[in-house]
Design a protein around this motif. Structure first.
Motif: not given
Length: 151
Positions: A48-69, A71-73, A75-79
């Motif tokens: 669930h989106v935490k307050n500190r995540w709110a306002g970020k794009t879905i891709v930026d959120l994942f790229a910043e918070e879940f660094k195991g993959r 950025y391009e992954y 983008v593809s996963a959202v698309k």
């Protein structure tokens, strides 16, 4: 285990998915030469989106918070709908809001384990002593222990 329909490029595809509430069923295992394999499956990770995540794009959120993959992954996963917000596909530019549910569907392949019974060596009111095979990870073993009768 549940099945969920997903629209992708005008095709409908059944996806087998699991959550902690839907663990593998006996028919999901394959036994070969004393080794137990779990059939590959899709798993839905939920956050669930935490307050500190709110306002970020879905891709930026994942790229910043879940660094195991990369950025391009993400983008593809959202698309393609492997990452969804509140059960819906969203564009890569989608800005998340606090408390929204984010689902990330991953195709999982678990390592095989020995297919032998785990002998109970001693059972006391507050201690259970077993001989656990080395190939069984502790987190999987914890789930097995919780199903032992009268613990």
């Amino acid at each position: 285990m549940m099945k969920r329909k997903r629209e992708e490029k005008n095709e409908c595809m059944d996806i087998v998915w699991q959550t902690p509430a839907n663990p593998p069923l006996p028919q999901d295992y394959i036994f070969r030469n004393g080794i137990r394999f779990v059939r590959p499956y899709y798993f839905e990770f939920i956050a669930h989106v935490k307050n500190r995540w709110a306002g970020k794009t879905i891709v930026d959120l994942f790229a910043e918070e879940f660094k195991g993959r990369p950025y391009e992954y993400y983008v593809s996963a959202v698309k393609c709908g492997r990452i969804q917000v509140d059960g819906e596909m969203v564009p890569v530019s989608y800005v998340v809001k606090s408390s929204q549910k984010i689902s990330h569907f991953l195709h999982r392949h678990e390592p095989p384990v020995m297919a032998c019974e785990v002998p109970i060596l001693q059972k006391e009111s507050d201690v259970l002593t077993v001989c656990k095979p080395a190939s069984v990870p502790v987190s999987k073993f914890d789930k097995w222990i919780s199903r032992v009768p009268e613990l």
